[in-house]
Design an enzyme around this catalytic site. Structure first.
Site, mmCIF file in Angstrom:
data_model
loop_
_atom_site.group_PDB
_atom_site.id
_atom_site.type_symbol
_atom_site.label_atom_id
_atom_site.label_comp_id
_atom_site.label_asym_id
_atom_site.label_seq_id
_atom_site.Cartn_x
_atom_site.Cartn_y
_atom_site.Cartn_z
ATOM 1 N N TYR A 55 42.460 30.768 46.206
ATOM 2 C CA TYR A 55 41.665 29.574 46.531
ATOM 3 C C TYR A 55 41.807 29.190 48.000
ATOM 4 O O TYR A 55 40.869 28.684 48.618
ATOM 5 C CB TYR A 55 42.034 28.414 45.591
ATOM 6 N N GLN A 90 27.887 23.960 39.450
ATOM 7 C CA GLN A 90 29.035 24.746 38.996
ATOM 8 C C GLN A 90 29.859 25.178 40.206
ATOM 9 O O GLN A 90 30.966 25.673 40.057
ATOM 10 C CB GLN A 90 28.579 26.001 38.236
ATOM 11 N N ASN A 91 29.297 24.981 41.398
ATOM 12 C CA ASN A 91 29.949 25.462 42.612
ATOM 13 C C ASN A 91 31.070 24.527 43.034
ATOM 14 O O ASN A 91 31.034 23.324 42.766
ATOM 15 C CB ASN A 91 28.924 25.584 43.758
ATOM 16 N N HIS A 107 32.820 21.969 37.772
ATOM 17 C CA HIS A 107 33.928 22.938 37.772
ATOM 18 C C HIS A 107 34.968 22.609 38.822
ATOM 19 O O HIS A 107 35.796 23.464 39.166
ATOM 20 C CB HIS A 107 33.389 24.359 38.011
ATOM 21 N N CYS A 134 53.739 16.724 45.073
ATOM 22 C CA CYS A 134 52.721 15.722 44.743
ATOM 23 C C CYS A 134 53.035 14.425 45.473
ATOM 24 O O CYS A 134 54.160 13.901 45.371
ATOM 25 C CB CYS A 134 52.717 15.469 43.227
ATOM 26 N N SER A 176 23.730 32.754 36.753
ATOM 27 C CA SER A 176 23.483 33.903 35.862
ATOM 28 C C SER A 176 23.412 33.480 34.399
ATOM 29 O O SER A 176 23.105 34.276 33.531
ATOM 30 C CB SER A 176 24.620 34.925 36.026
ATOM 31 N N ASN A 200 15.749 31.869 40.430
ATOM 32 C CA ASN A 200 16.890 32.781 40.488
ATOM 33 C C ASN A 200 16.463 34.127 41.051
ATOM 34 O O ASN A 200 15.324 34.558 40.826
ATOM 35 C CB ASN A 200 17.499 32.958 39.080
#
Ligand code: APR
Length: 231
Positions: A55, A90-91, A107, A134, A176, A200
Site C-alpha cells: 500500500y 471502489q477506488n 473500499h 496509534c 469488471s 467500460n
C-alpha cells in the site's frame, strides 16, 4: 430539464488513464501480487511488513497521478447541481476528490489509515510500517491501511442501498463487475425501476444486466455522456 437522481459507481478503469494500475488486466495488480497475501486480514496478520509495502507503493504512486477528463467530467456534472448525483467508488485513490467531486469510498482510501485495536482513523500521506503507533490508544503494530480487504464489510452499505433504491439512473464506469457487493448494484437499481448505463473498455461480468453499454475509454466516453446529460 427534469432533475434526475443519478448514482454513479466507479472502478479502477476510471483511473487507468491517470496511470493507476487496474487489478485484472494483464500486468494488473493481481497478476503481480496474491490477493490473499496483500488484501486480506489474514495476509496482514501473517506479514504486515509486506502489506504495508504494497500500500505504501500505491500511495506513493498517487503523487505522480492526476485526475483525467473522466474524473473532471463527473465533478462538472455533480457541481452543476442540474441533477442529484451520488458517486460511490471502489477506488482507493483520491483522484475524484482532486477533480472536485464528493465521493463515497466503499473500499476505503489509500490516504487514510486506522488502528486495528481501537478503530481510530486518520489521514496519512507518508509510508506506514510495523513500528507505527496509534495516536489515540498508543498501541504499536496495530496500525493498518484503511482499506476494506476481501472478507471485510464495505463502508456505508446502508447509505448506498438507500441511494440505489431511490435513483432514476445508475451508471457504472470502469469496473469488471468481478467483486460483490458492488457487482450487484446494477440488479438492485433495476429492481427499483432505474435505467442503467455501463461505460467500460471491455465487456464486464455484468454487462448483460445494463439497458445500455458504451464500449471505450472513460477519458473520452464520460465527458461525452456528461455533455449529453447536461444538455
Ligand atoms: N476506460 C474505461 N474502462 C477501463 C479503462 C479505461 N481507460 N481501462 C480499463 N477499463 C476497465 C476494464 O475493462 C475492466 O473491466 O476497467 C475495469 C477494471 O476492472 P478491475 O481491474 O477488475 O478493477 P475493479 O472492477 O475496480 O475491481 C473491483 O476488486 O480487487 C478488488 O477492491 C478491489 O476495488 C477493487 C475491486
Amino acid at each position: 430539464m427534469i432533475e434526475q437522481k443519478i448514482v454513479i459507481l466507479t472502478g479502477a478503469g476510471i483511473s487507468a488513464e491517470s496511470g493507476i494500475d487496474t487489478f485484472r488486466a494483464s500486468g494488473g495488480l493481481w497478476e503481480n501480487h496474491r490477493i490473499e497475501d496483500v488484501a486480506t486480514p489474514q495476509g496482514f496478520a501473517a506479514n504486515p511488513a509486506l502489506v504495508h509495502e504494497f500500500y505504501n507503493a500505491r500511495r506513493r504512486a498517487l503523487e505522480t497521478a492526476a485526475p483525467n477528463p473522466a474524473h473532471d467530467a463527473l465533478a462538472r456534472l455533480q457541481n452543476s447541481a442540474a441533477h442529484d448525483v451520488f458517486i460511490v467508488t471502489q477506488n482507493v485513490d483520491d483522484l475524484h476528490e482532486r477533480a472536485g467531486s464528493t465521493v463515497h469510498h466503499m473500499h476505503g482510501e489509500l490516504l487514510s489509515v486506522k488502528c486495528a485495536a481501537c478503530d481510530w482513523q486518520w489521514e496519512s500521506r507518508s509510508d506506514i510500517d510495523i513500528t507505527a503507533r496509534c495516536p489515540a490508544c498508543q498501541t504499536r503494530a496495530s496500525v493498518r491501511p484503511d482499506i476494506v480487504w476481501f472478507g471485510e464489510m464495505p463502508y456505508g452499505m446502508e447509505k448506498i442501498e438507500g441511494r440505489l433504491a431511490a435513483c432514476d439512473l445508475f451508471v457504472s464506469i470502469g469496473t469488471s463487475g468481478a467483486v460483490y457487493p458492488a457487482a450487484g448494484f446494477v440488479q438492485m437499481a433495476k429492481a427499483f425501476g432505474a435505467r442503467t448505463l455501463e461505460i467500460n473498455l471491455d465487456p464486464s461480468e455484468g454487462s448483460a444486466f445494463f439497458d445500455e453499454t458504451r464500449r471505450g475509454k472513460a477519458g473520452r466516453l464520460v465527458p461525452d455522456w456528461v455533455d449529453e446529460i447536461l444538455s
